[in-house]
Design a protein around this motif. Structure first.
Motif, PDB file in Angstrom:
ATOM      1  N   GLY A   1       0.795  -1.223   0.000  1.00  0.00           N
ATOM      2  CA  GLY A   1       0.000   0.000   0.000  1.00  0.00           C
ATOM      3  C   GLY A   1       0.824   1.268   0.000  1.00  0.00           C
ATOM      4  N   ALA A   2       2.082   1.197   0.449  1.00  0.00           N
ATOM      5  CA  ALA A   2       2.905   2.405   0.570  1.00  0.00           C
ATOM      6  C   ALA A   2       3.115   3.122  -0.763  1.00  0.00           C
ATOM      7  CB  ALA A   2       4.238   2.066   1.226  1.00  0.00           C
ATOM      8  N   PRO A   3       3.524   2.414  -1.846  1.00  0.00           N
ATOM      9  CA  PRO A   3       3.728   3.149  -3.108  1.00  0.00           C
ATOM     10  C   PRO A   3       2.451   3.754  -3.658  1.00  0.00           C
ATOM     11  CG  PRO A   3       3.942   0.779  -3.450  1.00  0.00           C
ATOM     12  CD  PRO A   3       3.900   1.000  -1.975  1.00  0.00           C
ATOM     13  N   VAL A   4       1.312   3.101  -3.387  1.00  0.00           N
ATOM     14  CA  VAL A   4       0.044   3.649  -3.870  1.00  0.00           C
ATOM     15  C   VAL A   4      -0.258   4.970  -3.168  1.00  0.00           C
ATOM     16  CG1 VAL A   4      -2.428   3.245  -4.055  1.00  0.00           C
ATOM     17  CG2 VAL A   4      -0.833   1.367  -4.413  1.00  0.00           C
ATOM     18  N   GLU A   5      -0.115   4.988  -1.846  1.00  0.00           N
ATOM     19  CA  GLU A   5      -0.351   6.226  -1.107  1.00  0.00           C
ATOM     20  C   GLU A   5       0.653   7.305  -1.502  1.00  0.00           C
ATOM     21  OE1 GLU A   5      -3.056   6.678   0.650  1.00  0.00           O
ATOM     22  OE2 GLU A   5      -3.536   4.647   0.007  1.00  0.00           O
ATOM     23  N   ALA A   6       1.878   6.888  -1.866  1.00  0.00           N
ATOM     24  CA  ALA A   6       2.874   7.855  -2.324  1.00  0.00           C
ATOM     25  C   ALA A   6       2.438   8.498  -3.636  1.00  0.00           C
ATOM     26  CB  ALA A   6       4.231   7.177  -2.485  1.00  0.00           C
ATOM     27  N   LEU A   7       1.847   7.707  -4.530  1.00  0.00           N
ATOM     28  CA  LEU A   7       1.375   8.254  -5.803  1.00  0.00           C
ATOM     29  C   LEU A   7       0.290   9.303  -5.569  1.00  0.00           C
ATOM     30  CD1 LEU A   7       1.200   5.024  -8.003  1.00  0.00           C
ATOM     31  CD2 LEU A   7       2.830   6.900  -8.204  1.00  0.00           C
ATOM     32  N   VAL A   8      -0.627   9.021  -4.646  1.00  0.00           N
ATOM     33  CA  VAL A   8      -1.680   9.988  -4.342  1.00  0.00           C
ATOM     34  C   VAL A   8      -1.062  11.260  -3.737  1.00  0.00           C
ATOM     35  CG1 VAL A   8      -3.723  10.441  -2.933  1.00  0.00           C
ATOM     36  CG2 VAL A   8      -3.418   8.196  -4.018  1.00  0.00           C
ATOM     37  N   GLY A   9      -0.125  11.066  -2.821  1.00  0.00           N
ATOM     38  CA  GLY A   9       0.491  12.210  -2.170  1.00  0.00           C
ATOM     39  C   GLY A   9       1.244  13.107  -3.139  1.00  0.00           C
ATOM     40  N   TYR A  10       2.076  12.498  -3.996  1.00  0.00           N
ATOM     41  CA  TYR A  10       2.823  13.316  -4.971  1.00  0.00           C
ATOM     42  C   TYR A  10       1.882  13.949  -5.992  1.00  0.00           C
ATOM     43  CZ  TYR A  10       7.192  11.519  -3.114  1.00  0.00           C
ATOM     44  OH  TYR A  10       8.246  11.216  -2.283  1.00  0.00           O
ATOM     45  N   GLY A  11       0.787  13.245  -6.327  1.00  0.00           N
ATOM     46  CA  GLY A  11      -0.193  13.826  -7.239  1.00  0.00           C
ATOM     47  C   GLY A  11      -0.818  15.085  -6.665  1.00  0.00           C
ATOM     48  N   GLU A  12      -1.128  15.037  -5.361  1.00  0.00           N
ATOM     49  CA  GLU A  12      -1.703  16.218  -4.710  1.00  0.00           C
ATOM     50  C   GLU A  12      -0.703  17.355  -4.635  1.00  0.00           C
ATOM     51  OE1 GLU A  12      -4.861  13.841  -1.800  1.00  0.00           O
ATOM     52  OE2 GLU A  12      -2.904  14.466  -1.047  1.00  0.00           O
ATOM     53  N   LEU A  13       0.562  17.039  -4.360  1.00  0.00           N
ATOM     54  CA  LEU A  13       1.588  18.085  -4.299  1.00  0.00           C
ATOM     55  C   LEU A  13       1.784  18.751  -5.654  1.00  0.00           C
ATOM     56  CD1 LEU A  13       4.295  16.343  -2.075  1.00  0.00           C
ATOM     57  CD2 LEU A  13       2.876  18.300  -1.451  1.00  0.00           C
ATOM     58  N   ILE A  14       1.762  17.948  -6.711  1.00  0.00           N
ATOM     59  CA  ILE A  14       1.970  18.505  -8.058  1.00  0.00           C
ATOM     60  C   ILE A  14       0.807  19.405  -8.448  1.00  0.00           C
ATOM     61  CG2 ILE A  14       2.105  17.883 -10.500  1.00  0.00           C
ATOM     62  CD1 ILE A  14       3.643  15.330  -9.533  1.00  0.00           C
ATOM     63  N   CYS A  15      -0.444  18.951  -8.178  1.00  0.00           N
ATOM     64  CA  CYS A  15      -1.604  19.786  -8.504  1.00  0.00           C
ATOM     65  C   CYS A  15      -1.581  21.092  -7.712  1.00  0.00           C
ATOM     66  CB  CYS A  15      -2.896  19.018  -8.203  1.00  0.00           C
ATOM     67  SG  CYS A  15      -3.348  17.832  -9.477  1.00  0.00           S
ATOM     68  N   GLY A  16      -1.235  20.997  -6.436  1.00  0.00           N
ATOM     69  CA  GLY A  16      -1.206  22.192  -5.611  1.00  0.00           C
ATOM     70  C   GLY A  16      -0.041  23.104  -5.894  1.00  0.00           C
ATOM     71  N   GLY A  17       1.009  22.579  -6.548  1.00  0.00           N
ATOM     72  CA  GLY A  17       2.198  23.378  -6.782  1.00  0.00           C
ATOM     73  C   GLY A  17       2.241  24.086  -8.124  1.00  0.00           C
ATOM     74  N   LEU A  18       1.221  23.904  -8.947  1.00  0.00           N
ATOM     75  CA  LEU A  18       1.203  24.554 -10.262  1.00  0.00           C
ATOM     76  C   LEU A  18       0.858  26.033 -10.105  1.00  0.00           C
ATOM     77  CD1 LEU A  18      -0.552  21.828 -12.449  1.00  0.00           C
ATOM     78  CD2 LEU A  18       1.798  22.633 -12.674  1.00  0.00           C
ATOM     79  N   ALA A  19       1.777  26.890 -10.502  1.00  0.00           N
ATOM     80  CA  ALA A  19       1.537  28.327 -10.440  1.00  0.00           C
ATOM     81  C   ALA A  19       0.585  28.749 -11.557  1.00  0.00           C
ATOM     82  CB  ALA A  19       2.857  29.087 -10.547  1.00  0.00           C
ATOM     83  N   ASP A  20       0.103  30.010 -11.466  1.00  0.00           N
ATOM     84  CA  ASP A  20      -0.865  30.500 -12.463  1.00  0.00           C
ATOM     85  C   ASP A  20      -0.312  30.424 -13.872  1.00  0.00           C
ATOM     86  OD1 ASP A  20      -2.597  30.994 -10.416  1.00  0.00           O
ATOM     87  OD2 ASP A  20      -2.094  33.131 -10.246  1.00  0.00           O
ATOM     88  N   GLU A  21       0.988  30.688 -14.035  1.00  0.00           N
ATOM     89  CA  GLU A  21       1.558  30.672 -15.387  1.00  0.00           C
ATOM     90  C   GLU A  21       1.681  29.262 -15.958  1.00  0.00           C
ATOM     91  OE1 GLU A  21       4.967  31.206 -12.388  1.00  0.00           O
ATOM     92  OE2 GLU A  21       2.907  31.946 -12.725  1.00  0.00           O
ATOM     93  N   LEU A  22       1.422  28.265 -15.120  1.00  0.00           N
ATOM     94  CA  LEU A  22       1.463  26.867 -15.587  1.00  0.00           C
ATOM     95  C   LEU A  22       0.068  26.271 -15.646  1.00  0.00           C
ATOM     96  CD1 LEU A  22       4.520  25.595 -13.493  1.00  0.00           C
ATOM     97  CD2 LEU A  22       4.520  26.416 -15.862  1.00  0.00           C
TER      98      LEU A  22
END
Length: 587
Positions: A24-45
């Motif tokens: 289960g660890a890699p699956v939860e990691a995928l969700v976590g990194y997915g959330e970080l990437i979505c939240g980290g996109l600036a307006d110009e991206l």
């Protein structure tokens, strides 16, 4: 169930739990990194956001699938109505689809970021792709696990996970039914008699002492008059409920540290959170699982043991040091016991010695009933001043007080603290000996010696007799500095080491003292005396070993007949001595 069967079942459960965690660890990691990437996109991206959201959506879909597959009865659902081959094929397809989506969109997003020169999100994207590759490599393990083949699943997980499995299985073979090594006095609080009876009997079987209360009010009465190690507290009771009893306990300084395990049929998360936030140590749902009960009690008793030990140490520090130092210093030692080293350590300190002139004649020439009350008031006054200046009372020997500054708490300004205290001691002693009772008894002046240096400080009394003291050359030298006052005619003699640490204190030089048993001389000063121009000029001639020093000090002594130090130098120079070095023949 036999003991062996129970052991095997527990080992199986422990192993299954570890496999679930590893898969289960890699699956939860995928969700976590997915959330970080979505939240980290600036307006110009913003143009990249759709692909990022597709990655997150695929990761969440994958997480849901894997969580369902890792449930206990998955194998029955998957393999109950179709062949193993068909089930495996479907399983691999369903899992690969979201993983491939994550990899595909992730790789495209990474290329877009490289083209745009944007590097902030790159590390998270690379970690996400690495976790996706890792999970693809573990698909076989998930399939093996889902059809109940734990052995192959464990083997596929690698050496590290296998070692963890071995460790879990080894611990699973420990005898769960062995009585606990640590027992205590436990209060069971429940308004239902059968609940109290069952809990009490289990606890008695394990060797605990048990007391029971059928209401919150009775529980508080028993807690007020008894000494318990742990409370099992029912939540839902008429009258005072468990919340209210817990709140009362946490508001009572004597009870606030007592471990409390809440027991209730309410298994809602909000109830658990409320109890923990109110200060409960743990929460057990009804019906109580005996194994969990034992584990919670073991943890609670361990906490109580450490709390009792902490309180014992605090009492020891308070009782041991309250006669040596000020209450505020004791409080600091209790608050931060790591600052205290009873085993002994080397510290820089300033040592102060006092001695009452004519004490022996005083004791032998008057009735003890007259002398001792006056002497005790005198010594009480000295001790109070040392504590008021954050000093440590080493000991009282007859009329003499030994004290030091810089331990047990480190005080970088210990010379200044010591000299401030010395000024107060001198003023008190001079005023005390002018009081009628002291004057009638012939109370003499108080001589004081001060020196700074390194000493070994700690308990030198063993376990039978606590004696927090200092040892070292600095102590011996301070005692000699006190004694030399008798020959100099001064009341206070301070070493040059201490004087150097007190730039705001007025000193006048005494000379270089060669103490009995010492090869090297030590610079000495008389404090609180600003050297007059005539004394300073005379001492300058003395320091230079000039011929005019004897005549200069003779004139100072004649002009200042109440200056014993000037008279001392005048006499020694008249007897043929020269220079500032004073060789002493008495201790």
């Amino acid at each position: 169930m036999s003991v062996q069967a129970a052991t095997d079942a527990r080992a199986q459960r422990a192993a299954l739990a570890n496999v679930r965690q590893a898969l289960g660890a890699p699956v939860e990691a995928l969700v976590g990194y997915g959330e970080l990437i979505c939240g980290g996109l600036a307006d110009e991206l913003a143009d990249l956001k759709p692909d990022a959201e597709r990655i997150l959506s695929a990761a969440r879909d994958l997480s849901g699938q894997v969580n369902r597959l890792l449930e206990d009865d998955t194998s029955q659902e998957l393999f109950g109505s179709q062949s193993v081959g068909e089930a495996e094929k479907l399983l691999r397809h369903d899992l690969r689809t979201p993983i491939n989506a994550i990899k595909g969109y992730g790789e495209m997003l990474l290329e877009d970021l490289e083209d745009m020169g944007e590097g902030v999100l790159r590390p998270d994207l690379e970690k996400l792709l690495a976790e996706a590759d890792r999970l693809l490599g573990q698909l076989g393990s998930i399939v093996d696990f889902s059809r109940g083949d734990l052995g192959d699943a464990g083997a596929r997980l690698g050496a590290d996970a296998a070692a963890v499995l071995d460790d879990l299985v080894a611990h699973a073979r420990e005898d769960d039914d062995a009585p606990p090594e640590e027992t205590g006095r436990i209060l069971v609080v429940d308004d239902i008699e059968s609940n109290r009876d069952l809990l009490g009997r289990r606890l008695l079987t394990d060797g605990h002492q048990v007391a029971m209360a059928e209401s919150g009010e009775e529980a508080l009465d028993m807690l007020a008059g008894g000494d318990f190690d742990l409370v099992l507290l029912d939540l839902m009771m008429p009258g005072l409920n468990g919340y209210e009893v817990l709140a009362h306990m946490k508001g009572d300084p004597r009870l606030k540290g007592l471990p409390v395990v809440m027991v209730s049929a309410l298994d809602e998360t909000s109830s658990v959170i409320r109890c923990i936030e109110a200060g409960a140590d743990d929460y057990l749902p009804k019906p109580v699982n005996p194994t969990l009960l034992r584990a919670r009690i073991r943890a609670g008793l361990e906490k109580k043991h450490w709390l009792d030990e902490e309180q014992r140490q605090k009492r020891f520090v308070r009782e041991a040091f309250s006669r040596f130092v000020a209450p505020a210093v004791v409080d600091q030692l209790i608050e931060d016991p790591e600052r205290l080293s009873l085993g002994g350590r080397r510290q820089d300190i300033t040592v102060v010695f006092t001695d009452l002139a004519g004490f022996t004649a005083l004791i032998e020439g008057a009735e003890p009933a007259r002398v001792l009350p006056v002497l005790n008031r005198y010594l009480d006054g000295l001790c109070s001043l040392v504590r008021d200046h954050d000093g440590t009372i080493d000991k009282i020997v007859g009329d003499a007080l030994h004290a030091f500054f810089g331990a047990p708490l480190e005080q970088p300004d210990h010379p200044v603290r010591a000299m401030n205290c010395v000024a107060a001691l001198d003023a008190f002693s001079e005023e005390f000996r002018r009081q009628p009772e002291a004057r009638e008894l012939g109370f003499g002046l108080t001589r004081i010696g001060v020196h700074s240096g390194s000493a070994v400080v700690g308990n030198f009394g063993g376990e039978a007799f606590f004696d927090y003291t200092a040892h070292g050359d600095v102590v011996n030298t301070a005692a000699r500095m006190e004694s030399v006052n008798k020959q100099l005619g001064t009341r206070i003699c301070v070493s040059g080491v201490t004087a150097a640490g007190c730039p705001d204190v007025d000193f006048r030089p005494v000379g270089t003292l060669v103490l009995v048993g010492k090869g090297d001389g030590i610079e000495a000063f008389e404090p609180f005396q600003e050297a007059s121009d005539s004394y300073a000029e005379a001492f300058a001639l003395l320091a230079a070993d000039a011929d005019g020093a004897a005549e200069a000090f003779s004139q100072v002594a004649t002009a200042s007949p109440d200056d014993p130090l000037a008279a001392f130098h005048s006499r020694r120079l008249a007897n043929g001595e020269r220079g500032p070095v004073i060789v002493l023949s008495e201790k």
